[in-house]
Design a protein around this motif. Sequence first.
Motif, PDB file in Angstrom:
ATOM      1  N   ALA A 105       1.700   4.642 -10.597  1.00 19.05           N
ATOM      2  CA  ALA A 105       2.957   5.050 -10.050  1.00 19.05           C
ATOM      3  C   ALA A 105       3.824   4.116  -9.612  1.00 19.05           C
ATOM      4  O   ALA A 105       5.099   4.002 -10.084  1.00 19.05           O
ATOM      5  CB  ALA A 105       2.849   6.034  -8.942  1.00 19.05           C
ATOM      6  N   ILE A 106       3.315   2.846  -9.095  1.00 15.49           N
ATOM      7  CA  ILE A 106       3.950   1.869  -8.618  1.00 15.49           C
ATOM      8  C   ILE A 106       4.489   0.846  -9.836  1.00 15.49           C
ATOM      9  O   ILE A 106       5.752   0.599  -9.805  1.00 15.49           O
ATOM     10  CB  ILE A 106       3.116   0.751  -7.834  1.00 15.49           C
ATOM     11  CG1 ILE A 106       2.598   1.486  -6.374  1.00 15.49           C
ATOM     12  CG2 ILE A 106       3.599  -0.387  -7.604  1.00 15.49           C
ATOM     13  CD1 ILE A 106       3.890   1.762  -5.499  1.00 15.49           C
ATOM     14  N   THR A 107       3.712   0.993 -10.895  1.00 21.33           N
ATOM     15  CA  THR A 107       4.099   0.293 -12.085  1.00 21.33           C
ATOM     16  C   THR A 107       5.194   1.195 -12.962  1.00 21.33           C
ATOM     17  O   THR A 107       6.148   0.392 -13.308  1.00 21.33           O
ATOM     18  CB  THR A 107       3.001   0.121 -13.048  1.00 21.33           C
ATOM     19  OG1 THR A 107       1.727  -0.669 -12.186  1.00 21.33           O
ATOM     20  CG2 THR A 107       3.361  -0.579 -14.225  1.00 21.33           C
ATOM     21  N   LEU A 108       5.039   2.336 -12.816  1.00 20.65           N
ATOM     22  CA  LEU A 108       6.047   3.235 -13.532  1.00 20.65           C
ATOM     23  C   LEU A 108       7.209   3.194 -12.742  1.00 20.65           C
ATOM     24  O   LEU A 108       8.523   3.108 -13.380  1.00 20.65           O
ATOM     25  CB  LEU A 108       5.677   4.604 -13.660  1.00 20.65           C
ATOM     26  CG  LEU A 108       4.428   4.791 -14.716  1.00 20.65           C
ATOM     27  CD1 LEU A 108       3.826   6.005 -14.533  1.00 20.65           C
ATOM     28  CD2 LEU A 108       4.905   4.632 -16.237  1.00 20.65           C
ATOM     29  N   LEU A 113       5.758  -7.549 -10.662  1.00 22.02           N
ATOM     30  CA  LEU A 113       4.793  -6.882  -9.864  1.00 22.02           C
ATOM     31  C   LEU A 113       3.830  -7.996  -9.422  1.00 22.02           C
ATOM     32  O   LEU A 113       3.444  -8.768 -10.311  1.00 22.02           O
ATOM     33  CB  LEU A 113       4.227  -5.933 -11.088  1.00 22.02           C
ATOM     34  CG  LEU A 113       4.906  -4.557 -10.986  1.00 22.02           C
ATOM     35  CD1 LEU A 113       4.477  -3.988 -12.194  1.00 22.02           C
ATOM     36  CD2 LEU A 113       5.185  -3.817  -9.538  1.00 22.02           C
ATOM     37  N   ASP A 114       3.321  -7.929  -8.168  1.00 21.69           N
ATOM     38  CA  ASP A 114       2.219  -8.700  -7.596  1.00 21.69           C
ATOM     39  C   ASP A 114       1.063  -8.243  -8.234  1.00 21.69           C
ATOM     40  O   ASP A 114       0.781  -6.891  -8.047  1.00 21.69           O
ATOM     41  CB  ASP A 114       2.369  -8.578  -6.142  1.00 21.69           C
ATOM     42  CG  ASP A 114       1.287  -9.596  -5.425  1.00 21.69           C
ATOM     43  OD1 ASP A 114       0.428  -9.830  -6.035  1.00 21.69           O
ATOM     44  OD2 ASP A 114       1.797 -10.298  -4.188  1.00 21.69           O
ATOM     45  N   PRO A 115       0.230  -9.020  -8.989  1.00 23.53           N
ATOM     46  CA  PRO A 115      -1.204  -8.595  -9.445  1.00 23.53           C
ATOM     47  C   PRO A 115      -2.048  -8.011  -8.392  1.00 23.53           C
ATOM     48  O   PRO A 115      -2.899  -7.282  -8.635  1.00 23.53           O
ATOM     49  CB  PRO A 115      -1.862  -9.824  -9.999  1.00 23.53           C
ATOM     50  CG  PRO A 115      -0.498 -10.647 -10.249  1.00 23.53           C
ATOM     51  CD  PRO A 115       0.634 -10.260  -9.220  1.00 23.53           C
ATOM     52  N   ASP A 116      -1.690  -8.274  -7.152  1.00 23.78           N
ATOM     53  CA  ASP A 116      -2.698  -7.779  -6.097  1.00 23.78           C
ATOM     54  C   ASP A 116      -2.469  -6.118  -5.554  1.00 23.78           C
ATOM     55  O   ASP A 116      -3.293  -5.467  -5.127  1.00 23.78           O
ATOM     56  CB  ASP A 116      -2.565  -8.735  -4.650  1.00 23.78           C
ATOM     57  CG  ASP A 116      -2.967  -9.762  -4.673  1.00 23.78           C
ATOM     58  OD1 ASP A 116      -3.921 -10.160  -5.537  1.00 23.78           O
ATOM     59  OD2 ASP A 116      -2.542 -10.852  -3.903  1.00 23.78           O
TER      60      ASP A 116
END
Length: 287
Positions: free
Chosen positions: A100-103, A233-236
């Motif tokens: 959801a964060i990525t979308l 986006l931060d990979p963490d």
Amino acid sequence: MRSVVLTKGVPDFSEGAVSFDEDGHLERGKTPTVMNPNDEVALEAALQTKVRHGGHVTGMSMGPPGYASVLEEAMESVYTDDSYLLSDRELAASDTWATAITLCSGLEKYREEIADIDLVFAGFKTADGETGQTGPQTAWALEWPIVTHVLALDIDPDEGTLRAKRLVEGDIDEIETVEAPLPCMVIADPEFSPTYRTASHRLAHKRLRSETTARAADHEDHLATWNHEDLNLDPDYIGLDGSPTIVSSVDPIPKAPAERDATMIEPGDEDEMGQVLEELRPHAGGD
């Protein structure tokens, strides 16, 4: 009217297509990927909105490069105008929250660089996860209103509102009518069925089918791929590291019991082949 439809590739669970290892675990590499069936319903809802009010429909998916075929299918079957794939290794193993964060980041980039969005459509749930969480979590991240279990909808462009009939499940199933301001998220119910009431709607639908044939033939020309750096986006906070879900255990799918006995024979053995012939003779027509 500009809409984005979130779609996903899932294993093809049809009989004979899905592959399991000897322990009953799904072998994704050996199982074909198809569009999530509930996402097809969301695409139909977006197409109905385009037919009735004009505009643009975009397909968006997060997943490996192979998901481009799912977006191509969306263009071929439900006439999307273009496609966006959010894909790189940092996004692998995302749970619903990290997805959801990525979308949400993909939608925000789209709004900043491509065009503003009136509606985001999503399917009820996926065939492989069955959680039904990604759509609502994406709406929460966007801070948008959300209407779920939508059976029918229409838009009032002048008022900037959506009116929808939605299924309410309880002791008995009821249908309620709700309104929501645009932009908003729509979760289409599996029972959603598009309607084209007027001749102009049906002619528009026919025209779109003709236009998309040429466009889908050159799908790659209408596909953009964004990685986690493009989305800032931060990979963490994405992929496995950004997924708070903890799977305590996985139960393998048991193999189905054989429904009938099988006798193995050698094709070169005349006696065994003769037995096969005798078994088949009563079922053959003629003498």
